[in-house]
Design an enzyme around this catalytic site. Structure first.
Site, PDB file in Angstrom:
ATOM      1  N   LYS A  56      22.521   4.280  27.650  1.00  0.00           N
ATOM      2  CA  LYS A  56      22.422   4.908  26.331  1.00  0.00           C
ATOM      3  C   LYS A  56      21.462   6.102  26.416  1.00  0.00           C
ATOM      4  O   LYS A  56      20.454   6.183  25.720  1.00  0.00           O
ATOM      5  CB  LYS A  56      21.973   3.892  25.281  1.00  0.00           C
ATOM      6  CG  LYS A  56      23.159   3.136  24.640  1.00  0.00           C
ATOM      7  CD  LYS A  56      22.687   2.136  23.620  1.00  0.00           C
ATOM      8  CE  LYS A  56      23.396   2.241  22.293  1.00  0.00           C
ATOM      9  NZ  LYS A  56      24.842   2.030  22.306  1.00  0.00           N
ATOM     10  N   ARG A  63      19.291  -3.855  29.156  1.00  0.00           N
ATOM     11  CA  ARG A  63      20.036  -2.598  29.263  1.00  0.00           C
ATOM     12  C   ARG A  63      19.087  -1.402  29.227  1.00  0.00           C
ATOM     13  O   ARG A  63      19.261  -0.425  29.960  1.00  0.00           O
ATOM     14  CB  ARG A  63      21.063  -2.521  28.126  1.00  0.00           C
ATOM     15  CG  ARG A  63      21.985  -1.332  28.228  1.00  0.00           C
ATOM     16  CD  ARG A  63      23.166  -1.468  27.286  1.00  0.00           C
ATOM     17  NE  ARG A  63      22.765  -1.389  25.887  1.00  0.00           N
ATOM     18  CZ  ARG A  63      23.565  -1.678  24.865  1.00  0.00           C
ATOM     19  NH1 ARG A  63      24.806  -2.076  25.082  1.00  0.00           N
ATOM     20  NH2 ARG A  63      23.146  -1.582  23.622  1.00  0.00           N
ATOM     21  N   GLU A 122      36.483   4.863  26.051  1.00  0.00           N
ATOM     22  CA  GLU A 122      35.802   4.308  24.891  1.00  0.00           C
ATOM     23  C   GLU A 122      36.258   4.998  23.616  1.00  0.00           C
ATOM     24  O   GLU A 122      36.910   6.033  23.653  1.00  0.00           O
ATOM     25  CB  GLU A 122      34.287   4.514  25.017  1.00  0.00           C
ATOM     26  CG  GLU A 122      33.691   3.797  26.194  1.00  0.00           C
ATOM     27  CD  GLU A 122      32.212   3.558  26.004  1.00  0.00           C
ATOM     28  OE1 GLU A 122      31.817   3.015  24.954  1.00  0.00           O
ATOM     29  OE2 GLU A 122      31.450   3.926  26.905  1.00  0.00           O
TER      30      GLU A 122
HETATM   31  C1  LIG Z   1      26.027   1.481  21.980  1.00  0.00           C
HETATM   32  C2  LIG Z   1      27.370   1.830  22.495  1.00  0.00           C
HETATM   33  C3  LIG Z   1      28.428   0.902  22.554  1.00  0.00           C
HETATM   34  C4  LIG Z   1      28.339  -0.475  21.965  1.00  0.00           C
HETATM   35  O1  LIG Z   1      27.325  -1.259  22.527  1.00  0.00           O
HETATM   36  P1  LIG Z   1      26.767  -2.507  21.708  1.00  0.00           P
HETATM   37  O2  LIG Z   1      25.730  -3.082  22.611  1.00  0.00           O
HETATM   38  O3  LIG Z   1      27.902  -3.432  21.498  1.00  0.00           O
HETATM   39  O4  LIG Z   1      26.237  -1.983  20.433  1.00  0.00           O
HETATM   40  C5  LIG Z   1      29.628   1.304  23.126  1.00  0.00           C
HETATM   41  N1  LIG Z   1      29.787   2.555  23.602  1.00  0.00           N
HETATM   42  C6  LIG Z   1      28.807   3.475  23.556  1.00  0.00           C
HETATM   43  C7  LIG Z   1      29.055   4.825  24.111  1.00  0.00           C
HETATM   44  C8  LIG Z   1      27.562   3.136  22.993  1.00  0.00           C
HETATM   45  O5  LIG Z   1      26.605   4.054  22.938  1.00  0.00           O
END
Ligand SMILES: *Cc1c(COP(=O)(O)O)cnc(C)c1O
Length: 339
Positions: free
Chosen positions: A185, A83, A221
């Site tokens: 991210k 990722r 989300e």
């Molecule tokens: C990090 C994150 C998640 C969850 O991702 P994981 O890999 O399960 O920790 C979901 N939504 C957002 C906006 C994030 O930044």
């Protein structure tokens, strides 16, 4: 702080400094250097660093667990590496090799192993960051990049029993548009969520639910966690359109629901109206793992799920997932990486 100065029974989700960090750099157009472990210390960064003006950077979030048998294990770290590499491309940064990412993470976790709480006390939160550390004034990619991994012991999100959270749907703010950077991210995605989140918290909600930016109808989300609904024994979760972060917990929940609970999975758009009819709702991410949703406030009205209690399927998914992560059940999908 030294490990013996930490009260591991009272950890929260705040930052505690540890012994060391991992640092690697890369000049634009060259390969990433192999990097090294260093004592944890402040960075030496130019005020003209591209990350400071333009937010060229991303982060990852992972956990290292100390199992009761003494082993240290992490959950699907190669997924975080992948990722982060995808994110580098979107943010015009040199792609981080998976081997460098994993090596940096493992080195820091090993060197700070005495900072890892037991699984009842929490975990070692691992925070890799990649950002443009070179100088620049024009809006253009940085000439130099830094990859840093640091760690912090953190407490469990829920101490003891899983407690359903209260959420509020916002129509005042959006998290990410289609074709933007919501699926990465990217550091710039998170500051805009701080105001909506603090408004929600001041009203007694744990977080906000974001809707799609185009039609303001479909759920995206929950803060920084992915959203799930159980309706008629089906697991429904918003499909990954580009504005939703592809959570590793999300991927794992889908896999567990399919293989262990034999649920039908639907990755598709889910409107607020449909979600409000759900039998169970929860959200999932590395920090909270799985958080049941007991109440949603939408357009001034409260909707309660499962009488405000944790749902049966939500609880089963939580037990399957944490069993694997905490080393108390068999790792049948080969998800855990021993450190
Ligand atoms: C990090 C994150 C998640 C969850 O991702 P994981 O890999 O399960 O920790 C979901 N939504 C957002 C906006 C994030 O930044």
């Amino acid at each position: 702080m030294k490990p013996n100065e930490i009260d591991f029974d009272k950890l929260t989700f705040s930052f505690t400094q540890t012994r060391s960090m991992f640092v690697a750099k890369c000049n634009l157009g060259e390969e990433w250097e192999s990097g090294e472990l260093k004592p944890f210390e402040n960075l030496n960064l130019s005020p003209a660093a591209v990350v400071l003006s333009y937010g060229q950077g991303l982060f990852e979030g992972m956990k290292a667990y100390r199992w009761d048998n003494g082993e240290i294990a992490m959950f699907r770290p190669e997924m975080n590496a992948k990722r982060a590499a995808n994110g580098c491309t979107r943010l015009s940064m040199p792609e981080i090799p998976s081997s460098l990412f994993i090596n940096g993470v493992k080195k820091v976790v090993r060197d700070n192993a005495d900072y890892i709480p037991s699984t009842e006390q929490g975990a070692l939160y691992v925070r890799p960051i990649i950002f443009g550390s070179g100088e620049g004034v024009g809006v253009a990619p940085s000439s130099e990049y830094s990859f840093i991994v640091y760690v912090s012991p953190v407490g469990p999100y829920f101490k003891g029993k899983l407690k359903p959270i209260k959420l509020v749907v916002t129509k005042d703010f959006h998290r990410a548009p289609l074709k933007g950077t919501g699926g990465v991210k990217a550091i710039g995605n998170y500051v805009p969520g701080m105001l909506p989140s603090s408004i929600a918290k001041s009203k007694g909600y744990a977080e906000v639910i974001y809707l799609d930016a185009a039609e303001e109808k479909y759920i995206e989300e929950v803060g920084a966690a992915n959203f799930f609904a159980i309706i008629d024994n089906k697991l429904i979760t918003p499909e990954l359109t580009g504005s939703i972060l592809p959570g590793i917990t999300r991927d794992s929940v889908i896999h567990l629901a399919k293989t262990k609970l034999k649920l039908e999975i639907e990755e598709r758009r889910i409107s607020v109206d449909e979600a409000l009819t759900a039998d169970e709702l929860f959200c999932a991410g590395t920090a909270a793992i799985i958080a049941p949703i007991g109440l949603i406030s939408y357009e001034g009205k409260d909707y309660i799920f499962n009488d405000g209690n944790i749902g049966k399927i939500t609880n089963e998914l939580y037990n399957y997932l944490t069993g694997i992560q905490f080393g108390t059940s068999e790792d049948e999908f080969g998800w855990m990486a021993k450190i």
